[in-house]
Design an enzyme around this catalytic site. Structure first.
Site, PDB file in Angstrom:
ATOM      1  N   TYR A 146     -68.140 -52.651  34.361  1.00 59.60           N
ATOM      2  CA  TYR A 146     -67.308 -52.030  35.397  1.00 59.60           C
ATOM      3  C   TYR A 146     -68.013 -52.096  36.750  1.00 59.60           C
ATOM      4  O   TYR A 146     -67.469 -52.602  37.728  1.00 59.60           O
ATOM      5  CB  TYR A 146     -67.040 -50.583  34.994  1.00 59.60           C
ATOM      6  CG  TYR A 146     -66.091 -49.833  35.909  1.00 59.60           C
ATOM      7  CD1 TYR A 146     -64.728 -50.085  35.896  1.00 59.60           C
ATOM      8  CD2 TYR A 146     -66.570 -48.846  36.777  1.00 59.60           C
ATOM      9  CE1 TYR A 146     -63.857 -49.381  36.726  1.00 59.60           C
ATOM     10  CE2 TYR A 146     -65.701 -48.138  37.601  1.00 59.60           C
ATOM     11  CZ  TYR A 146     -64.348 -48.399  37.571  1.00 59.60           C
ATOM     12  OH  TYR A 146     -63.498 -47.693  38.390  1.00 59.60           O
ATOM     13  N   VAL A 189     -61.869 -34.457  33.627  1.00 53.91           N
ATOM     14  CA  VAL A 189     -60.848 -33.466  33.982  1.00 53.91           C
ATOM     15  C   VAL A 189     -59.767 -33.415  32.901  1.00 53.91           C
ATOM     16  O   VAL A 189     -59.381 -32.330  32.435  1.00 53.91           O
ATOM     17  CB  VAL A 189     -60.245 -33.763  35.378  1.00 53.91           C
ATOM     18  CG1 VAL A 189     -59.111 -32.794  35.677  1.00 53.91           C
ATOM     19  CG2 VAL A 189     -61.314 -33.674  36.457  1.00 53.91           C
ATOM     20  N   ASN A 191     -60.030 -34.416  29.770  1.00 48.09           N
ATOM     21  CA  ASN A 191     -60.629 -33.879  28.538  1.00 48.09           C
ATOM     22  C   ASN A 191     -60.685 -32.357  28.559  1.00 48.09           C
ATOM     23  O   ASN A 191     -60.216 -31.692  27.639  1.00 48.09           O
ATOM     24  CB  ASN A 191     -62.067 -34.403  28.366  1.00 48.09           C
ATOM     25  CG  ASN A 191     -62.116 -35.698  27.572  1.00 48.09           C
ATOM     26  OD1 ASN A 191     -61.082 -36.332  27.328  1.00 48.09           O
ATOM     27  ND2 ASN A 191     -63.307 -36.109  27.159  1.00 48.09           N
TER      28      ASN A 191
HETATM   29  P1  NAD Z   1     -55.794 -46.545  35.063  1.00 46.15           P
HETATM   30  O1  NAD Z   1     -56.511 -47.047  33.873  1.00 46.15           O
HETATM   31  O2  NAD Z   1     -54.777 -45.459  34.873  1.00 46.15           O
HETATM   32  O3  NAD Z   1     -55.056 -47.732  35.823  1.00 46.15           O
HETATM   33  C1  NAD Z   1     -55.454 -49.074  35.761  1.00 46.15           C
HETATM   34  C2  NAD Z   1     -54.204 -49.910  35.543  1.00 46.15           C
HETATM   35  O4  NAD Z   1     -54.587 -51.305  35.523  1.00 46.15           O
HETATM   36  C3  NAD Z   1     -53.525 -49.621  34.215  1.00 46.15           C
HETATM   37  O5  NAD Z   1     -52.141 -49.453  34.423  1.00 46.15           O
HETATM   38  C4  NAD Z   1     -53.834 -50.858  33.383  1.00 46.15           C
HETATM   39  O6  NAD Z   1     -52.859 -51.119  32.389  1.00 46.15           O
HETATM   40  C5  NAD Z   1     -53.909 -51.931  34.449  1.00 46.15           C
HETATM   41  N1  NAD Z   1     -54.694 -53.105  34.059  1.00 46.15           N
HETATM   42  C6  NAD Z   1     -55.919 -53.137  33.451  1.00 46.15           C
HETATM   43  N2  NAD Z   1     -56.317 -54.403  33.267  1.00 46.15           N
HETATM   44  C7  NAD Z   1     -55.322 -55.198  33.766  1.00 46.15           C
HETATM   45  C8  NAD Z   1     -55.135 -56.602  33.848  1.00 46.15           C
HETATM   46  N3  NAD Z   1     -56.044 -57.465  33.396  1.00 46.15           N
HETATM   47  N4  NAD Z   1     -53.988 -57.075  34.411  1.00 46.15           N
HETATM   48  C9  NAD Z   1     -53.030 -56.215  34.866  1.00 46.15           C
HETATM   49  N5  NAD Z   1     -53.162 -54.881  34.805  1.00 46.15           N
HETATM   50  C10 NAD Z   1     -54.287 -54.382  34.264  1.00 46.15           C
HETATM   51  O7  NAD Z   1     -56.900 -46.081  36.108  1.00 46.15           O
HETATM   52  P2  NAD Z   1     -56.763 -45.442  37.565  1.00 46.15           P
HETATM   53  O8  NAD Z   1     -57.559 -44.205  37.581  1.00 46.15           O
HETATM   54  O9  NAD Z   1     -55.361 -45.401  37.996  1.00 46.15           O
HETATM   55  O10 NAD Z   1     -57.560 -46.512  38.437  1.00 46.15           O
HETATM   56  C11 NAD Z   1     -56.895 -47.454  39.259  1.00 46.15           C
HETATM   57  C12 NAD Z   1     -57.925 -48.246  40.050  1.00 46.15           C
HETATM   58  O11 NAD Z   1     -58.693 -47.364  40.872  1.00 46.15           O
HETATM   59  C13 NAD Z   1     -58.914 -49.010  39.163  1.00 46.15           C
HETATM   60  O12 NAD Z   1     -59.168 -50.256  39.762  1.00 46.15           O
HETATM   61  C14 NAD Z   1     -60.156 -48.138  39.217  1.00 46.15           C
HETATM   62  O13 NAD Z   1     -61.311 -48.895  39.035  1.00 46.15           O
HETATM   63  C15 NAD Z   1     -60.073 -47.551  40.611  1.00 46.15           C
HETATM   64  N6  NAD Z   1     -60.801 -46.265  40.681  1.00 46.15           N
HETATM   65  C16 NAD Z   1     -60.271 -45.132  40.152  1.00 46.15           C
HETATM   66  C17 NAD Z   1     -60.987 -43.944  40.221  1.00 46.15           C
HETATM   67  C18 NAD Z   1     -60.443 -42.649  39.691  1.00 46.15           C
HETATM   68  O14 NAD Z   1     -61.148 -41.647  39.719  1.00 46.15           O
HETATM   69  N7  NAD Z   1     -59.229 -42.561  39.224  1.00 46.15           N
HETATM   70  C19 NAD Z   1     -62.258 -43.930  40.818  1.00 46.15           C
HETATM   71  C20 NAD Z   1     -62.776 -45.119  41.307  1.00 46.15           C
HETATM   72  C21 NAD Z   1     -62.031 -46.285  41.258  1.00 46.15           C
HETATM   73  N1  UDP Z   2     -68.113 -35.553  30.788  1.00 49.90           N
HETATM   74  C1  UDP Z   2     -68.304 -34.411  30.019  1.00 49.90           C
HETATM   75  N2  UDP Z   2     -67.414 -34.151  29.013  1.00 49.90           N
HETATM   76  C2  UDP Z   2     -66.335 -34.943  28.759  1.00 49.90           C
HETATM   77  C3  UDP Z   2     -66.147 -36.093  29.556  1.00 49.90           C
HETATM   78  C4  UDP Z   2     -67.065 -36.384  30.562  1.00 49.90           C
HETATM   79  O1  UDP Z   2     -69.246 -33.651  30.229  1.00 49.90           O
HETATM   80  O2  UDP Z   2     -65.569 -34.621  27.843  1.00 49.90           O
HETATM   81  C5  UDP Z   2     -69.067 -35.834  31.889  1.00 49.90           C
HETATM   82  C6  UDP Z   2     -69.622 -37.253  31.921  1.00 49.90           C
HETATM   83  O3  UDP Z   2     -70.770 -37.358  31.120  1.00 49.90           O
HETATM   84  C7  UDP Z   2     -69.918 -37.428  33.392  1.00 49.90           C
HETATM   85  C8  UDP Z   2     -68.855 -36.571  34.100  1.00 49.90           C
HETATM   86  O4  UDP Z   2     -68.358 -35.689  33.101  1.00 49.90           O
HETATM   87  O5  UDP Z   2     -71.187 -36.909  33.704  1.00 49.90           O
HETATM   88  C9  UDP Z   2     -67.714 -37.383  34.664  1.00 49.90           C
HETATM   89  O6  UDP Z   2     -67.245 -38.234  33.647  1.00 49.90           O
HETATM   90  P1  UDP Z   2     -65.962 -39.173  33.829  1.00 49.90           P
HETATM   91  O7  UDP Z   2     -65.875 -40.021  32.616  1.00 49.90           O
HETATM   92  O8  UDP Z   2     -64.784 -38.343  34.197  1.00 49.90           O
HETATM   93  O9  UDP Z   2     -66.272 -40.050  35.117  1.00 49.90           O
HETATM   94  P2  UDP Z   2     -67.542 -40.897  35.637  1.00 49.90           P
HETATM   95  O10 UDP Z   2     -68.725 -40.618  34.770  1.00 49.90           O
HETATM   96  O11 UDP Z   2     -67.106 -42.304  35.574  1.00 49.90           O
HETATM   97  O12 UDP Z   2     -67.738 -40.376  37.003  1.00 49.90           O
END
Ligand code: NAD
Ligand code: UDP
Ligand code: UDP
Length: 314
Positions: A146, A189, A191
């Site tokens: 990732y 969140v 979870n």
């Molecule tokens: P999500 O998993 O709900 O959404 C990702 C979407 O991409 C899904 O609908 C999935 O089916 C689609 N997808 C995955 N692989 C694909 C492929 N090869 N072709 C077409 N579609 C594909 O996650 P999200 O939280 O909505 O995240 C959306 C974007 O924002 C992602 O790129 C993620 O890396 C980025 N992002 C999200 C967060 C967050 O906290 N939510 C934080 C940092 C970055």
């Molecule tokens: N985490 C936790 N319990 C859970 C899921 C996640 O304590 O059930 C912790 C995890 O180890 C991390 C933080 O919460 O330190 C955020 O995790 P998340 O997977 O939401 O996002 P990221 O680690 O990618 O920021």
């Protein structure tokens, strides 16, 4: 306002579906492309009847030939549980996916937005994180598919700009939450809320003293569209997130209080390479986009708890 033809990759996911909704209501002609790996048709069910919305099931690692004015590239699983399930596919989605959307943007002369991430900073040694920080990332760990995939995508965006003069917008997104996260998403969140609502044990990984800074989804989407609308000289990378920082123990206690749950905390092993702290410095977004989040953690949690409560009882 000038209506545009806008492609949203990953548009059926958590963030993508909120973005599609905003763009459709603004009147744009929206094409949502998603392979439904973590996304769901139910996320976009309300949009399917709109004449200015279209869904196409497609994997972005394969070329895509459509005519558009703007592209938001969100396709990529975002939860550690999902992106680690098939790590090779995760890297392909970020890297080959970026090449395909950049090739498409080049041919269509479209403006292109990349959903990058705070994970480019890895387990940061600088706190809070500014865009100038290069990060502390393990290239061969469980998070690398990732983190490195997203880092390489940023490289591609900036090299396509340099070589082909593309209009690019790179946002580094910090932890965001809200309605339409999946119950089995595995992120903290969703979870904690689902565990609390079901009276199950709340799983704290490690000692729970690691920190994250949580942004409510509506605020983030305003950040996306503000960045896309900003002048061409504003390319990012730009941090988008809420700087209010909490430990996972603090988050758990807020969730317990707001749900009135009797759930107990249980401590489980900390996953490897789990960042110990994370907080965005958003001075750049404030200065360049006049953007900052408005919804605090408690308000956002209340709305998200309402959503999961309804999901669990349906
Ligand atoms: P999500 O998993 O709900 O959404 C990702 C979407 O991409 C899904 O609908 C999935 O089916 C689609 N997808 C995955 N692989 C694909 C492929 N090869 N072709 C077409 N579609 C594909 O996650 P999200 O939280 O909505 O995240 C959306 C974007 O924002 C992602 O790129 C993620 O890396 C980025 N992002 C999200 C967060 C967050 O906290 N939510 C934080 C940092 C970055
Ligand atoms: N985490 C936790 N319990 C859970 C899921 C996640 O304590 O059930 C912790 C995890 O180890 C991390 C933080 O919460 O330190 C955020 O995790 P998340 O997977 O939401 O996002 P990221 O680690 O990618 O920021
Ligand atoms: N591409 C695409 N849609 C388009 C134009 C390009 O999916 O409308 C893909 C194409 O598969 C190509 C990639 O984008 O491999 C990169 O395109 P670019 O023009 O930069 O490179 P080239 O075609 O020379 O490999």
């Amino acid at each position: 306002m000038l209506y545009k033809r806008i492609l949203v990759t990953g548009g059926a996911g958590f963030l993508g579906s909120h973005l599609c909704e905003t763009l459709v209501y603004e009147g744009h002609d929206v094409l949502c492309v998603d392979n439904l790996y973590t996304g769901r048709k139910t996320n976009i069910a309300d949009l399917l009847g709109c004449p200015n919305f279209e869904f196409k099931r497609h994997d972005i690692t394969f070329p895509l030939y459509v005519e558009v004015d703007e592209i938001y590239n969100l396709a990529c699983p975002a939860s550690p549980v999902h992106y680690q399930f098939d790590p090779v596919q995760t890297t392909k989605t970020s890297v080959i996916g970026a090449i395909n959307v950049l090739g498409l943007a080049k041919r269509c002369k479209a403006k292109v937005f990349q959903a990058s991430t705070s994970e480019v900073y890895g387990d940061p040694k600088v706190h809070p994180q500014q865009e100038s920080y290069w990060g502390n990332v393990n290239p061969i760990g469980v998070r690398s598919c990732y983190d490195e995939g997203k880092r390489c995508a940023e490289t591609l965006f900036f090299d396509y700009k340099a070589q082909h003069d593309l209009k690019i917008k790179v946002a580094r997104i910090f932890n965001t939450f809200g309605p339409r996260m999946r119950m089995d998403d595995g992120r903290v969140v969703s979870n904690f809320i689902c565990q609390a609502l079901q009276g199950k044990n709340i799983t704290i990984y490690g000692d729970g003293l690691q920190t994250r800074s949580f942004c409510y989804v509506d605020d983030l989407i305003t950040g996306f569209t503000s960045l896309m609308k900003s002048e061409d000289s504003i390319t990012g990378p730009i941090n988008l997130g809420n700087p209010s920082e909490f430990t996972m123990l603090e988050l758990a206690s807020q969730v317990i209080e707001l749900t009135g749950s009797k759930s107990k905390l249980v401590f489980e092993a900390l996953p490897s390479d789990d960042p110990s702290q994370r907080q965005p410095d958003i001075s750049k977004a404030k200065a360049e986009l006049q953007w900052e989040p408005k919804v605090n953690l408690t308000e956002g949690l209340v709305k998200t708890i309402e959503y999961f409560d309804a999901e669990l009882s349906s």
